[in-house]
Design a protein around this motif. Structure first.
Motif, PDB file in Angstrom:
ATOM      1  N   UNK A 404       0.396  -1.644  -0.577  1.00  0.00           N
ATOM      2  CA  UNK A 404      -0.033  -0.132  -0.277  1.00  0.00           C
ATOM      3  C   UNK A 404       1.012   1.348  -0.530  1.00  0.00           C
ATOM      4  N   UNK A 405       2.165   1.123  -0.382  1.00  0.00           N
ATOM      5  CA  UNK A 405       3.150   2.359  -0.022  1.00  0.00           C
ATOM      6  C   UNK A 405       3.040   2.202  -1.833  1.00  0.00           C
ATOM      7  N   UNK A 406       3.495   4.038  -2.301  1.00  0.00           N
ATOM      8  CA  UNK A 406       4.496   4.661  -4.068  1.00  0.00           C
ATOM      9  C   UNK A 406       5.248   3.721  -3.733  1.00  0.00           C
ATOM     10  N   UNK A 407       5.990   3.847  -5.163  1.00  0.00           N
ATOM     11  CA  UNK A 407       7.558   3.575  -5.305  1.00  0.00           C
ATOM     12  C   UNK A 407       8.132   3.998  -5.340  1.00  0.00           C
ATOM     13  N   UNK A 408       7.723   5.942  -4.670  1.00  0.00           N
ATOM     14  CA  UNK A 408       8.936   6.405  -4.104  1.00  0.00           C
ATOM     15  C   UNK A 408       9.699   6.230  -2.716  1.00  0.00           C
ATOM     16  N   UNK A 409       8.534   5.542  -1.929  1.00  0.00           N
ATOM     17  CA  UNK A 409       8.813   4.788  -0.087  1.00  0.00           C
ATOM     18  C   UNK A 409       8.882   4.079  -0.409  1.00  0.00           C
ATOM     19  N   UNK A 410       8.900   2.629  -1.602  1.00  0.00           N
ATOM     20  CA  UNK A 410       9.125   1.673  -1.635  1.00  0.00           C
ATOM     21  C   UNK A 410      10.936   1.915  -1.692  1.00  0.00           C
ATOM     22  N   UNK A 411      10.829   2.828  -2.551  1.00  0.00           N
ATOM     23  CA  UNK A 411      12.700   2.861  -2.892  1.00  0.00           C
ATOM     24  C   UNK A 411      13.759   3.413  -1.398  1.00  0.00           C
ATOM     25  N   UNK A 412      12.826   3.905  -1.166  1.00  0.00           N
ATOM     26  CA  UNK A 412      13.230   4.185   0.135  1.00  0.00           C
ATOM     27  C   UNK A 412      13.684   3.049   1.632  1.00  0.00           C
ATOM     28  N   UNK A 413      12.443   2.126   1.271  1.00  0.00           N
ATOM     29  CA  UNK A 413      12.138   1.179   2.518  1.00  0.00           C
ATOM     30  C   UNK A 413      13.335  -0.132   1.738  1.00  0.00           C
ATOM     31  N   UNK A 414      13.572  -0.378   0.647  1.00  0.00           N
ATOM     32  CA  UNK A 414      14.329  -1.418   0.146  1.00  0.00           C
ATOM     33  C   UNK A 414      15.942  -0.824   0.126  1.00  0.00           C
ATOM     34  N   UNK A 415      16.680   0.534  -0.133  1.00  0.00           N
ATOM     35  CA  UNK A 415      17.378   1.040   0.363  1.00  0.00           C
ATOM     36  C   UNK A 415      17.604   0.869   2.215  1.00  0.00           C
ATOM     37  N   UNK A 416      16.725   1.282   2.644  1.00  0.00           N
ATOM     38  CA  UNK A 416      16.669   0.999   4.496  1.00  0.00           C
ATOM     39  C   UNK A 416      16.759  -0.805   4.286  1.00  0.00           C
ATOM     40  N   UNK A 417      16.354  -1.618   4.506  1.00  0.00           N
ATOM     41  CA  UNK A 417      17.243  -3.299   4.399  1.00  0.00           C
ATOM     42  C   UNK A 417      18.237  -3.493   3.367  1.00  0.00           C
ATOM     43  N   UNK A 418      18.196  -3.042   2.577  1.00  0.00           N
ATOM     44  CA  UNK A 418      19.840  -2.989   2.233  1.00  0.00           C
ATOM     45  C   UNK A 418      21.243  -2.789   2.918  1.00  0.00           C
ATOM     46  N   UNK A 419      20.478  -1.861   3.505  1.00  0.00           N
ATOM     47  CA  UNK A 419      21.996  -1.329   4.212  1.00  0.00           C
ATOM     48  C   UNK A 419      21.704  -1.731   5.755  1.00  0.00           C
ATOM     49  N   UNK A 420      20.758  -2.074   6.410  1.00  0.00           N
ATOM     50  CA  UNK A 420      20.750  -3.275   7.841  1.00  0.00           C
ATOM     51  C   UNK A 420      21.128  -4.696   6.956  1.00  0.00           C
ATOM     52  N   UNK A 421      20.950  -5.216   5.878  1.00  0.00           N
ATOM     53  CA  UNK A 421      21.545  -6.370   5.437  1.00  0.00           C
ATOM     54  C   UNK A 421      23.233  -6.154   5.300  1.00  0.00           C
ATOM     55  N   UNK A 422      23.377  -5.228   4.896  1.00  0.00           N
ATOM     56  CA  UNK A 422      25.299  -4.279   4.843  1.00  0.00           C
ATOM     57  C   UNK A 422      25.464  -4.585   6.198  1.00  0.00           C
ATOM     58  N   UNK A 423      25.271  -4.034   7.168  1.00  0.00           N
ATOM     59  CA  UNK A 423      25.808  -3.711   8.288  1.00  0.00           C
ATOM     60  C   UNK A 423      25.412  -4.939   8.983  1.00  0.00           C
ATOM     61  N   UNK A 424      24.970  -6.179   8.701  1.00  0.00           N
ATOM     62  CA  UNK A 424      25.404  -8.058   9.321  1.00  0.00           C
ATOM     63  C   UNK A 424      23.945  -8.079  10.204  1.00  0.00           C
ATOM     64  N   UNK A 425      22.657  -7.214  10.004  1.00  0.00           N
ATOM     65  CA  UNK A 425      21.623  -7.229  10.354  1.00  0.00           C
ATOM     66  C   UNK A 425      20.928  -8.431   9.379  1.00  0.00           C
ATOM     67  N   UNK A 426      20.368  -9.720   9.797  1.00  0.00           N
ATOM     68  CA  UNK A 426      19.590 -10.848   8.810  1.00  0.00           C
ATOM     69  C   UNK A 426      17.758 -10.454   8.925  1.00  0.00           C
ATOM     70  N   UNK A 427      17.414 -10.809   7.633  1.00  0.00           N
ATOM     71  CA  UNK A 427      15.786 -10.488   7.561  1.00  0.00           C
ATOM     72  C   UNK A 427      15.101 -11.428   6.970  1.00  0.00           C
ATOM     73  N   UNK A 428      14.058 -11.948   7.356  1.00  0.00           N
ATOM     74  CA  UNK A 428      13.168 -12.811   6.643  1.00  0.00           C
ATOM     75  C   UNK A 428      12.301 -12.080   6.053  1.00  0.00           C
TER      76      UNK A 428
END
Length: 490
Positions: A404-428
């Motif tokens: 339910x969120x727009x493409x711009x907000x999606x990109x920001x959340x994608x960026x954030x999740x990728x940054x968390x993974x790069x910091x060593x966090x693990x995500x499902x």
């Protein structure tokens, strides 16, 4: 701001979260009263005096946020205020019969007697659709109608829309799923920051053109990830997880710095796996191991103590305190360990951390004192995510994080999740959007009917392969997660 809907067409209305789409629709459906401007229906100027008057004028709306009463049945929700009555009592048998006839005509697989509170998010969306179409509508407004639906359900809804559209009827269709617009819309109207931008003919417009008008900038869709190295530590191991309701012998592993995608059709058991891991649902058998140590997680608070966060797909009901302000929501998961001093909450520290995250996540809000209910869907989702960022979890489970969120907000959340993974966090990451999983996940575990039916690396995964395993009827011995499934030979 202006908008025109031609008879017999589907008009898509697009824009970023906070652009004004839902506000415009609430004006058209009589929920809000405009300060200026005019409405015309069939060439005649009209003044819309409230939602009931809008319905009398032939305007029906399906809201992005459900407007259902969970303790009532499907039939009672659909015909609330319009129930067949005798002299003293409601005619329940006639109510159920009318509802069953409507559901059969709309080809919606729902039980009229089911209590709405027991339904899944997707099934509740179906109730909203049936309720809206139970009126004799000329104009049907659909605000994110497919946000909770899988591909098969989206196709069924589009068929339903095409049957509805006639020479004297039309549909205003709000969606953040760009791939849907080509499939269903005749024209696309773009708004940004509360103002009209442009209207494009769908046949002639590219989706990049639409997105550029929405956000005022180009969006880089990026490529899919590479796999996570095998020598990375396994931080979470689930073995033989089973629940009374659905899950059967589910096994999976999550490595440090990995985004593990969880795919499947509605009812496959993806959300149930997440809820079982964090202790929200009781487990009949199976084990959960964190960094080599078997643990027993009794409830979500216990999971949080083990540094496991869970972002629910139902953010309004389970992820946020919508009547509280932004600051209270962001700080709530970490009050005891970060913001409590001598028995008192350090409000200044909570506010400062909240301001920091509002800026980092680009949350659109006048201030951290703004009630969350006043924010757009995408900004509410960012607040829910910020809550777990404060907690600094080692493992984060995100269920439909961009629903339910727009493409711009999606990109920001994608960026954030990728940054968390790069910091060593693990995500499902649980998602109904296959392109999203293919882009974000290092591995994808696929489920069907409560069991794991396949596992694909990022290099192996395609939409066709994921759908193959999502539609498999699992055999009783399938538990998955051992890395030896024929998914790797697909």
């Amino acid at each position: 701001m202006h908008l025109d809907l031609a008879p017999g067409e589907v008009l898509a209305l697009v824009g970023e979260n906070g652009a004004g789409k839902s506000t415009l629709m609430k004006l058209l459906s009589g929920i809000y009263t405009p300060d200026a401007g005019e409405f015309f229906i069939d060439g005649a100027q009209v003044r819309i005096d409230g939602p009931r008057h809008a319905q009398q004028l032939g305007i029906s709306i399906i809201h992005q946020e459900f407007n259902l009463m969970p303790d009532l049945t499907v039939a009672q929700n659909i015909f609330i205020g319009r129930e067949p009555r005798g002299r003293l009592l409601l005619r329940d048998r006639e109510l159920v019969a009318r509802t069953r006839e409507l559901l059969q005509r709309l080809q919606l697989p729902l039980d009229p007697n089911a209590r709405v509170g027991t339904l899944t998010v997707a099934q509740q969306q179906m109730v909203e659709i049936a309720k809206a179409l139970s009126y004799d509508a000329k104009i049907l407004i659909m605000d994110e109608p497919t946000a909770a639906l899988n591909d098969a359900e989206v196709a069924a809804l589009h068929d339903l829309i095409r049957r509805f559209v006639a020479p004297r009827t039309g549909v205003i269709y709000i969606s953040h799923r760009m791939d849907e617009l080509k499939a269903i819309a005749d024209r696309i109207t773009v708004i940004r920051d509360g103002r009209y931008v442009d209207t494009l003919t769908t046949e002639d417009a590219s989706m990049q053109d639409v997105i550029a008008r929405m956000v005022g900038r180009e969006i880089d869709t990026g490529a899919g990830p590479e796999g996570v190295r095998d020598d990375r530590e396994t931080v979470l191991s689930v073995a033989g997880l089973s629940t009374k309701a659905l899950l059967k012998d589910v096994s999976l592993e999550l490595k440090q710095g990995e985004i593990l995608g969880l795919a499947g059709l509605m009812g496959a058991g993806r959300t149930e796996v997440a809820r079982a891991i964090v202790g929200a649902d009781p487990v009949e058998s199976g084990t959960v191991t964190l960094r080599g140590t078997q643990v027993r997680i009794k409830n979500p608070a216990d999971a949080a103590a083990h540094r496991i966060g869970y972002l629910s797909e139902d953010r309004k009901r389970l992820g946020l305190l919508v009547e509280q302000d932004v600051s209270a929501n962001i700080g709530i998961s970490s009050l005891q360990e970060r913001f409590l001093s001598r028995g008192f909450v350090n409000d200044r520290a909570v506010r400062e951390k909240s301001k920091e995250l509002v800026a980092a996540l680009r949350i659109r809000t006048p201030s951290v004192d703004q009630p969350v209910r006043n924010l757009s869907g995408g900004n509410q989702q960012k607040v829910a995510l910020a809550k777990w960022l404060v907690k600094d979890c080692d493992i984060l489970i995100v269920d439909e994080p961009t629903r339910g969120i727009d493409v711009g907000a999606k990109e920001e959340i994608y960026r954030l999740l990728n940054e968390l993974a790069q910091q060593g966090k693990s995500l499902i990451m649980i998602s109904s959007e296959l392109p999203e999983l293919l882009r974000m996940a290092h591995r994808i575990v696929v489920m069907s009917e409560g069991r794991v039916t396949g596992e694909l690396t990022a290099a192996e995964a395609t939409q066709e392969k994921v759908m193959h395993y999502a539609t498999l009827r699992p055999s009783p011995g399938d538990g998955g997660g051992d890395g030896d499934s024929d998914a790797h030979a697909a």
